[in-house]
Design an enzyme around this catalytic site. Sequence first.
Site, PDB file in Angstrom:
ATOM      1  N   GLU A  80       0.855  -1.189   0.000  1.00  0.00           N
ATOM      2  CA  GLU A  80       0.000   0.000   0.000  1.00  0.00           C
ATOM      3  C   GLU A  80       0.886   1.232   0.000  1.00  0.00           C
ATOM      4  O   GLU A  80       1.866   1.293   0.745  1.00  0.00           O
ATOM      5  CB  GLU A  80      -0.905  -0.001   1.234  1.00  0.00           C
ATOM      6  CG  GLU A  80      -1.724   1.270   1.403  1.00  0.00           C
ATOM      7  CD  GLU A  80      -2.603   1.242   2.657  1.00  0.00           C
ATOM      8  OE1 GLU A  80      -3.068   0.148   3.043  1.00  0.00           O
ATOM      9  OE2 GLU A  80      -2.815   2.304   3.260  1.00  0.00           O
ATOM     10  N   GLU A  86      -2.356  11.469   3.407  1.00  0.00           N
ATOM     11  CA  GLU A  86      -3.428  11.295   4.373  1.00  0.00           C
ATOM     12  C   GLU A  86      -3.398  12.487   5.320  1.00  0.00           C
ATOM     13  O   GLU A  86      -2.368  13.138   5.507  1.00  0.00           O
ATOM     14  CB  GLU A  86      -3.260  10.015   5.189  1.00  0.00           C
ATOM     15  CG  GLU A  86      -3.494   8.731   4.424  1.00  0.00           C
ATOM     16  CD  GLU A  86      -3.357   7.521   5.343  1.00  0.00           C
ATOM     17  OE1 GLU A  86      -4.386   6.914   5.672  1.00  0.00           O
ATOM     18  OE2 GLU A  86      -2.223   7.207   5.741  1.00  0.00           O
TER      19      GLU A  86
END
Length: 239
Positions: A127, A132
């Site tokens: 990932e 974020e």
Amino acid sequence: SKSISITVDVELALVWSDEFNTDGLPDPAKWGYDLGAGGWGNAEAEYYTNRKENASVSNGTLKITALKENYSGSAYTSARLLTRDKYAFTFGKVEVKAKVPSGIGTWPAVWMLGSNIDLIGWPACGEIDIVEHIGREQNKIFGTLHYTGHSGGNANGSTKVIANASTEFHIYTLDWAPNFIKISVDNQVYHSVFNSMELPFNRDFFIIMNLAMGGNFAGPIDPAFISATLEIDYIRVYR
């Protein structure tokens, strides 16, 4: 004797993008939806829908909007868009121009997963979190890699505090090559990893964009929360 160093600049070409210039729902040729509740093990509070209330394009930007509303047993709705089965690639540069939401409990992300996730599962598939942000740590940007032995709280990542993350657009970039992975904001690299064949970052990945509410990472949601929007001006892939 003279030593000569030669630097070779590899010219990258734009191979895929969404400029979000056509009003309405996101382009179905480029984006599908993950639907449902729970956030795939993250204990998120939202229900992901494919409604225009939660994801729509207007005035040149994509808006992914989380709303406080009762929906299919959840207290919030939002959207999670992805290019799975529509576009995936290995190596290149991803550039996202975005304005992240504010509000305690919000958790926007633009990220990527290995296309072989169904075969080998997570985190073995790898990932890459290009950006974020969580509302309780306003203006702190997270860039992170997850893979076997380095996932969840043990992930391989860094953070950078920027100004005006929720009031101005910033450019979030992934530079991904066979020998390195670099994550940057506004052309400032703040996380670098040596890539190698031992890592799962040497095969096709697809792109995800979502706005989660609460969950293991974002924490409790402000009871006064009503709505928040992750706004994306464009996303571009160069190779």
